[in-house]
Scaffold this active site. Structure first.
Site, PDB file in Angstrom:
ATOM      1  N   SER A  61     144.853 -31.699 -13.829  1.00 32.34           N
ATOM      2  CA  SER A  61     145.929 -32.317 -13.066  1.00 32.34           C
ATOM      3  C   SER A  61     145.400 -33.009 -11.807  1.00 32.34           C
ATOM      4  O   SER A  61     144.302 -32.718 -11.328  1.00 32.34           O
ATOM      5  CB  SER A  61     146.959 -31.271 -12.649  1.00 32.34           C
ATOM      6  OG  SER A  61     147.341 -30.491 -13.751  1.00 32.34           O
TER       7      SER A  61
HETATM    8  N1  SAH Z   1     145.970 -26.164 -15.268  1.00 31.90           N
HETATM    9  C1  SAH Z   1     145.045 -27.093 -15.891  1.00 31.90           C
HETATM   10  C2  SAH Z   1     145.745 -28.340 -16.416  1.00 31.90           C
HETATM   11  C3  SAH Z   1     145.987 -28.130 -17.796  1.00 31.90           C
HETATM   12  S1  SAH Z   1     146.745 -29.343 -18.805  1.00 31.90           S
HETATM   13  C4  SAH Z   1     143.896 -27.457 -14.989  1.00 31.90           C
HETATM   14  O1  SAH Z   1     143.885 -27.023 -13.825  1.00 31.90           O
HETATM   15  O2  SAH Z   1     142.979 -28.129 -15.452  1.00 31.90           O
HETATM   16  C5  SAH Z   1     147.795 -28.216 -19.711  1.00 31.90           C
HETATM   17  C6  SAH Z   1     147.091 -27.233 -20.606  1.00 31.90           C
HETATM   18  O3  SAH Z   1     148.105 -26.468 -21.227  1.00 31.90           O
HETATM   19  C7  SAH Z   1     146.269 -27.858 -21.727  1.00 31.90           C
HETATM   20  O4  SAH Z   1     144.959 -27.403 -21.670  1.00 31.90           O
HETATM   21  C8  SAH Z   1     146.986 -27.377 -23.002  1.00 31.90           C
HETATM   22  O5  SAH Z   1     146.096 -27.103 -24.068  1.00 31.90           O
HETATM   23  C9  SAH Z   1     147.659 -26.106 -22.507  1.00 31.90           C
HETATM   24  N2  SAH Z   1     148.812 -25.659 -23.309  1.00 31.90           N
HETATM   25  C10 SAH Z   1     149.797 -26.393 -23.876  1.00 31.90           C
HETATM   26  N3  SAH Z   1     150.674 -25.602 -24.525  1.00 31.90           N
HETATM   27  C11 SAH Z   1     150.228 -24.325 -24.369  1.00 31.90           C
HETATM   28  C12 SAH Z   1     150.697 -23.047 -24.810  1.00 31.90           C
HETATM   29  N4  SAH Z   1     151.802 -22.898 -25.546  1.00 31.90           N
HETATM   30  N5  SAH Z   1     149.978 -21.961 -24.467  1.00 31.90           N
HETATM   31  C13 SAH Z   1     148.850 -22.058 -23.721  1.00 31.90           C
HETATM   32  N6  SAH Z   1     148.362 -23.229 -23.269  1.00 31.90           N
HETATM   33  C14 SAH Z   1     149.032 -24.359 -23.596  1.00 31.90           C
END
Ligand code: SAH
Length: 213
Positions: A61
């Site tokens: 993000s």
């Molecule tokens: N917090 C992260 C940003 C992540 S983007 C950072 O600091 O880099 C969102 C993430 O959520 C992705 O990696 C995606 O694979 C994950 N995601 C999406 N649906 C999910 C679910 N049901 N359970 C766990 N992770 C999930």
């Protein structure tokens, strides 16, 4: 001033100008080097206020959004925090500086493996990173004082609301994927929940089940 110190100063200045004013959050973001969470050709852009691609087609993000979400979550030093969507691990690393204990879950095994390596290398010992479908939360560790969801669902998932302690706060993006979503803050009251809209945001969708890799 060294180029590195100047880059850091500009990074913090950009965060402040976008509304990140909480001293603990700013200190955490000064300490944790975002450059460690971004790989290859994108690493040189780590200190710009933009989301960047990571493995498995996901994104790290935008730093100002990480700051604003961490600030809205109002984490206290004794808190047990759950993050859904580890991704690069950057947001979890910031939370690790604010909370007693951080659980972070991710549906892609590869991202979990890489984030665990990073947490070990950076000596962030209060983070537990697990492969799981976060839409169910992490019932075995519930209840949580704070929950942060970094992928967008249409509505706040019921299991996550249930895993929030009374008085606890959850911050999450809600709305249809690929349109503008809204960041909301949910507070669990003695009976029921209070919902507050914070700002428009754009996140990848919260998907069902585990990823292929
Ligand atoms: N917090 C992260 C940003 C992540 S983007 C950072 O600091 O880099 C969102 C993430 O959520 C992705 O990696 C995606 O694979 C994950 N995601 C999406 N649906 C999910 C679910 N049901 N359970 C766990 N992770 C999930």
């Amino acid at each position: 001033m060294t180029p590195e110190a100047e880059r850091k100063m500009q990074f913090l200045f950009a965060l402040r100008s976008k509304g990140v004013t909480d001293t603990r959050v700013l200190n955490a973001m000064e300490k944790i080097d975002r450059g460690a969470f971004v790989k290859g050709i994108f690493a040189e852009r780590a200190y710009e206020d933009m989301p960047l691609p990571i493995a498995c087609g996901q994104t790290i993000s935008q730093p100002s959004v990480v700051g604003l979400m961490s600030q809205a979550l109002d984490v206290q030093p004794r808190d047990k925090v759950l993050e859904i969507g580890t991704g690069s691990g950057y947001q979890a690393a910031i939370l690790s500086q604010l909370a007693r204990r951080v659980y972070t879950v991710e549906r892609h095994r590869r991202l979990v493996r890489e984030a665990r390596e990073l947490f070990e290398r950076l000596d962030l010992a209060n983070i537990t990173c697990l492969v799981a479908d976060g839409s169910h939360g992490l019932p075995e560790q519930a209840p949580f004082d704070r929950i942060l969801v970094t992928a967008a669902a249409e509505d706040p998932p019921g299991p996550l609301l249930a895993e929030l302690r009374v008085g606890g706060i959850m911050v999450l993006p809600v709305g249809q994927s690929n349109t503008v979503q809204t960041l909301i803050k949910v507070t669990r009251l003695e009976s029921g929940f209070d919902y507050q809209e914070l700002r428009p945001v754009r996140f990848v969708p919260l998907l069902e089940g585990l990823g292929q890799d």
